[in-house]
Write a protein that holds these residues in place. Structure first.
Motif, PDB file in Angstrom:
ATOM      1  N   ALA A 108     -12.525  -8.878 -18.162  1.00  0.00           N
ATOM      2  CA  ALA A 108     -11.395  -8.173 -17.715  1.00  0.00           C
ATOM      3  C   ALA A 108     -11.484  -6.589 -18.332  1.00  0.00           C
ATOM      4  CB  ALA A 108     -10.407  -8.638 -17.585  1.00  0.00           C
ATOM      5  N   CYS A 109     -10.792  -5.953 -17.977  1.00  0.00           N
ATOM      6  CA  CYS A 109     -10.132  -4.720 -17.799  1.00  0.00           C
ATOM      7  C   CYS A 109      -8.754  -4.606 -18.345  1.00  0.00           C
ATOM      8  CB  CYS A 109     -11.362  -3.532 -16.735  1.00  0.00           C
ATOM      9  SG  CYS A 109     -13.504  -3.764 -17.096  1.00  0.00           S
ATOM     10  N   TRP A 110      -8.778  -3.803 -18.693  1.00  0.00           N
ATOM     11  CA  TRP A 110      -7.279  -3.290 -19.309  1.00  0.00           C
ATOM     12  C   TRP A 110      -6.709  -2.082 -19.115  1.00  0.00           C
ATOM     13  CZ3 TRP A 110      -4.245  -7.690 -20.299  1.00  0.00           C
ATOM     14  CH2 TRP A 110      -5.387  -8.871 -20.860  1.00  0.00           C
ATOM     15  N   GLN A 111      -5.533  -1.408 -18.875  1.00  0.00           N
ATOM     16  CA  GLN A 111      -4.804  -0.048 -19.031  1.00  0.00           C
ATOM     17  C   GLN A 111      -3.722  -0.100 -19.381  1.00  0.00           C
ATOM     18  OE1 GLN A 111      -6.759   1.979 -16.024  1.00  0.00           O
ATOM     19  NE2 GLN A 111      -4.447   3.418 -15.398  1.00  0.00           N
ATOM     20  N   ARG A 112      -3.358   0.408 -19.602  1.00  0.00           N
ATOM     21  CA  ARG A 112      -1.734   0.887 -20.069  1.00  0.00           C
ATOM     22  C   ARG A 112      -1.054   2.001 -19.669  1.00  0.00           C
ATOM     23  NH1 ARG A 112       0.957   1.174 -26.648  1.00  0.00           N
ATOM     24  NH2 ARG A 112       3.034   1.214 -25.161  1.00  0.00           N
ATOM     25  N   GLU A 113       0.122   2.023 -19.347  1.00  0.00           N
ATOM     26  CA  GLU A 113       0.083   3.601 -18.748  1.00  0.00           C
ATOM     27  C   GLU A 113       1.574   3.132 -19.178  1.00  0.00           C
ATOM     28  OE1 GLU A 113      -0.552   5.421 -16.607  1.00  0.00           O
ATOM     29  OE2 GLU A 113      -2.070   4.418 -15.906  1.00  0.00           O
ATOM     30  N   ARG A 114       1.845   4.436 -20.007  1.00  0.00           N
ATOM     31  CA  ARG A 114       3.137   4.641 -20.780  1.00  0.00           C
ATOM     32  C   ARG A 114       4.168   5.930 -19.819  1.00  0.00           C
ATOM     33  NH1 ARG A 114       2.472   4.751 -26.499  1.00  0.00           N
ATOM     34  NH2 ARG A 114       0.658   4.569 -27.075  1.00  0.00           N
ATOM     35  N   GLY A 115       5.712   5.135 -19.963  1.00  0.00           N
ATOM     36  CA  GLY A 115       6.567   5.530 -19.562  1.00  0.00           C
ATOM     37  C   GLY A 115       7.154   5.145 -18.202  1.00  0.00           C
ATOM     38  N   GLY A 116       8.816   4.458 -18.035  1.00  0.00           N
ATOM     39  CA  GLY A 116       9.093   3.756 -17.613  1.00  0.00           C
ATOM     40  C   GLY A 116       9.003   4.122 -15.934  1.00  0.00           C
ATOM     41  N   GLY A 117       8.871   5.670 -15.961  1.00  0.00           N
ATOM     42  CA  GLY A 117       9.422   6.168 -14.193  1.00  0.00           C
ATOM     43  C   GLY A 117       7.895   6.005 -13.395  1.00  0.00           C
ATOM     44  N   THR A 118       6.710   5.464 -14.323  1.00  0.00           N
ATOM     45  CA  THR A 118       5.618   5.285 -13.195  1.00  0.00           C
ATOM     46  C   THR A 118       5.784   3.920 -12.388  1.00  0.00           C
ATOM     47  OG1 THR A 118       4.433   5.870 -15.529  1.00  0.00           O
ATOM     48  CG2 THR A 118       2.978   4.851 -13.825  1.00  0.00           C
ATOM     49  N   THR A 119       5.108   4.545 -11.291  1.00  0.00           N
ATOM     50  CA  THR A 119       4.642   3.367 -10.114  1.00  0.00           C
ATOM     51  C   THR A 119       3.559   2.774  -9.292  1.00  0.00           C
ATOM     52  OG1 THR A 119       5.822   4.872  -8.093  1.00  0.00           O
ATOM     53  CG2 THR A 119       7.504   3.876  -9.294  1.00  0.00           C
ATOM     54  N   GLY A 120       3.291   3.606 -10.112  1.00  0.00           N
ATOM     55  CA  GLY A 120       0.770   3.784  -9.154  1.00  0.00           C
ATOM     56  C   GLY A 120       0.775   4.136 -10.810  1.00  0.00           C
ATOM     57  N   ALA A 121      -1.221   3.978 -10.160  1.00  0.00           N
ATOM     58  CA  ALA A 121      -1.636   3.440 -12.047  1.00  0.00           C
ATOM     59  C   ALA A 121      -2.910   3.832 -10.840  1.00  0.00           C
ATOM     60  CB  ALA A 121      -1.709   2.569 -12.553  1.00  0.00           C
ATOM     61  N   LEU A 122      -4.109   4.362 -11.068  1.00  0.00           N
ATOM     62  CA  LEU A 122      -5.568   4.590 -10.921  1.00  0.00           C
ATOM     63  C   LEU A 122      -6.694   4.212 -11.482  1.00  0.00           C
ATOM     64  CD1 LEU A 122      -7.098   5.623  -8.365  1.00  0.00           C
ATOM     65  CD2 LEU A 122      -7.665   7.672  -9.787  1.00  0.00           C
ATOM     66  N   ILE A 123      -7.007   2.329 -11.113  1.00  0.00           N
ATOM     67  CA  ILE A 123      -8.253   2.636 -11.564  1.00  0.00           C
ATOM     68  C   ILE A 123      -9.601   2.379 -11.543  1.00  0.00           C
ATOM     69  CG2 ILE A 123      -6.433   0.104 -12.947  1.00  0.00           C
ATOM     70  CD1 ILE A 123      -7.666  -1.694 -10.755  1.00  0.00           C
ATOM     71  N   HIS A 124     -10.615   2.209 -12.393  1.00  0.00           N
ATOM     72  CA  HIS A 124     -11.630   2.652 -11.619  1.00  0.00           C
ATOM     73  C   HIS A 124     -12.751   2.112 -12.533  1.00  0.00           C
ATOM     74  CE1 HIS A 124     -12.101   5.776 -14.482  1.00  0.00           C
ATOM     75  NE2 HIS A 124     -11.250   6.683 -14.289  1.00  0.00           N
ATOM     76  N   ASP A 125     -12.232   1.884 -13.607  1.00  0.00           N
ATOM     77  CA  ASP A 125     -13.600   0.541 -14.464  1.00  0.00           C
ATOM     78  C   ASP A 125     -14.203   0.098 -13.821  1.00  0.00           C
ATOM     79  OD1 ASP A 125     -13.049   3.485 -16.315  1.00  0.00           O
ATOM     80  OD2 ASP A 125     -12.084   1.779 -17.043  1.00  0.00           O
ATOM     81  N   GLY A 126     -15.290  -0.190 -13.709  1.00  0.00           N
ATOM     82  CA  GLY A 126     -16.171  -1.086 -13.478  1.00  0.00           C
ATOM     83  C   GLY A 126     -15.692  -2.158 -11.883  1.00  0.00           C
ATOM     84  N   ILE A 127     -15.249  -1.210 -10.950  1.00  0.00           N
ATOM     85  CA  ILE A 127     -14.785  -1.035  -9.737  1.00  0.00           C
ATOM     86  C   ILE A 127     -16.306  -0.770  -8.735  1.00  0.00           C
ATOM     87  CG2 ILE A 127     -13.397  -0.919  -7.231  1.00  0.00           C
ATOM     88  CD1 ILE A 127     -11.929  -2.098  -9.950  1.00  0.00           C
ATOM     89  N   GLU A 128     -16.160  -2.343  -8.288  1.00  0.00           N
ATOM     90  CA  GLU A 128     -17.702  -1.615  -7.054  1.00  0.00           C
ATOM     91  C   GLU A 128     -17.459  -2.062  -6.075  1.00  0.00           C
ATOM     92  OE1 GLU A 128     -20.480  -1.376  -7.823  1.00  0.00           O
ATOM     93  OE2 GLU A 128     -20.443  -1.141 -10.339  1.00  0.00           O
ATOM     94  N   PRO A 129     -17.847  -1.801  -4.429  1.00  0.00           N
ATOM     95  CA  PRO A 129     -17.268  -2.076  -4.008  1.00  0.00           C
ATOM     96  C   PRO A 129     -17.931  -3.365  -3.073  1.00  0.00           C
ATOM     97  CG  PRO A 129     -19.515  -0.361  -4.103  1.00  0.00           C
ATOM     98  CD  PRO A 129     -19.133  -0.644  -5.013  1.00  0.00           C
TER      99      PRO A 129
END
Length: 402
Positions: free
Chosen positions: A67-88
């Motif tokens: 599994a991969c993890w990612q933290r987004e700081r700030g309560g106003g965030t409503t989206g995030a881009l993930i790309h680590d280990g993503i394969e088509p």
């Protein structure tokens, strides 16, 4: 908790255990390229200090996918881009944890692909049951690695004896389907059965010892007929080996092998001729058993003929070695010498042999009086028969003199 992106679940184990906060709403993931995904969610009404995103590739062997993890700081965030280990063409389960001041929210999950295409192969179809009016088809689910995207439905095609093609759309959650057909289902039944039956490998054509016989050669019974040269070509073809059975071909092959080793034109029973006939029979049995290895009766006959041929060759080798050598060469026989008998002499074997000899001698001594009595009876009967014969001859001679 470390800031930024982290890839170790042990770091988040402590803060993520008490999941008691309010979960997110409206979570979705869309492709942002072949190797990235854009994750979007709605902002919760309670104040949030940040978000943690977790994603893992879906596989039939989960232990191999980390599994991969990612933290987004700030309560106003409503989206995030993930790309680590993503394969088509690979499915990923994405979870989002809202971080409140004193608690961690319940995670929300969504599955997504960065790029999709048709499955690598169709599901394997099985015929579960069949009757005169219906048939039940079932299939195995396609492994998630081979799906290459979300499967929405299956389309099933079938045809009857009049080649009327029908189809039906089945939801992707189904694994079976009933097909109802009209009163003439024989063609569909046969197709369904053949489709569900495993594919059998086609057997290779095995070489035969009859392949060297020319197809234009006449049968044995018509070779020496004088009128055969004046008949039509169609008649010659019917009387040739092209239209002959295997039994007739074996007769001609046996005659050819006999001609190679016979001593004279009238030789039909010598040891060499017997070996040639047995060789033709053995080779015919071998070809038959290659196609039908479970025919135990013909296997037994072949072994008996091989044993008989071995005895004939052993006799020729012992009496006339030149004839033995020529027979093996002409008939293409590879003679294998019998193994020399050897036994290890041990004390146990010597004691056992001595005991057997002693028992045999004692039995002979016990049977000696009975055998002596039998011999005496035989001699007495023989003397009585001889005496009766002499008296009969004397009576006949007296009658003739009178």
């Amino acid at each position: 908790m470390l800031p930024g992106r982290i890839h170790s679940p042990s770091v988040l184990a402590a803060p993520l255990v008490p999941a008691a906060g309010q979960p997110l709403a409206g979570l979705r993931a869309v492709p942002h390229g072949e190797r990235s995904l854009w994750v979007h969610w709605e902002r919760p009404p309670a104040p949030v200090t940040g978000y943690v995103l977790e994603w893992q590739r879906v596989s039939s062997e989960p232990a191999r996918c980390s599994a991969c993890w990612q933290r987004e700081r700030g309560g106003g965030t409503t989206g995030a881009l993930i790309h680590d280990g993503i394969e088509p063409f690979q499915r990923y389960n994405i979870s989002v944890y809202p971080l409140y001041k004193d608690a961690v929210g319940v995670p929300v999950h969504v599955a997504a692909y960065s790029k999709q295409k048709a499955p690598s192969h169709a599901p394997k179809l099985h015929l579960k049951s069949i009757s005169k009016s219906e048939a039940e088809l079932c299939w195995d689910s396609i492994p998630v690695e081979m799906q290459n995207g979300f499967i929405t439905s299956y389309t099933i095609f079938w045809a009857n004896s009049t080649v009327d093609v029908s189809s039906a759309v089945v939801p992707s959650s189904s694994i079976s389907f009933f097909v109802f057909f009209r009163p003439a289902p024989s063609a569909f039944i046969q197709r369904a059965r053949c489709y569900a039956r495993p594919v059998r490998k086609r057997k290779k054509d095995l070489p035969s010892h009859l392949d060297d016989l020319p197809p234009t050669m006449l049968k044995k019974d018509y070779m020496n007929v004088p009128i055969i040269n004046s008949v039509d070509d169609v008649v010659k073809r019917l009387l040739s080996l092209e239209m002959a059975s295997q039994k007739e071909k074996v007769k001609i092959k046996t005659q050819q092998l006999v001609e190679k080793v016979r001593r004279s034109p009238n030789d039909d029973g010598s040891f060499e001729v017997q070996v040639a006939r047995l060789t033709a029979k053995i080779r015919t049995y071998e070809e038959h058993l290659q196609k039908r290895p479970k025919d135990k009766s013909n296997r037994r006959r072949m072994l008996m003929d091989m044993d008989r041929r071995r005895k004939l060759l052993a006799y020729l080798r012992r009496v006339r070695y030149d004839v033995f050598e020529n027979t093996c060469k002409q008939l293409n026989i590879q003679y294998t010498f019998p193994p020399a008998y050897s036994r290890r002499i041990t004390k146990r074997w010597l004691a056992k042999k001595a005991l057997c000899l002693k028992v045999f001698q004692e039995v002979q001594k016990l049977k000696a009086p009975e055998r002596l009595k039998q011999r005496q009876e035989w001699r007495a009967r023989a003397k009585a028969r001889a005496k009766a014969e002499k008296e009969r001859q004397a009576q006949q001679s007296e009658g003739t003199a009178v």
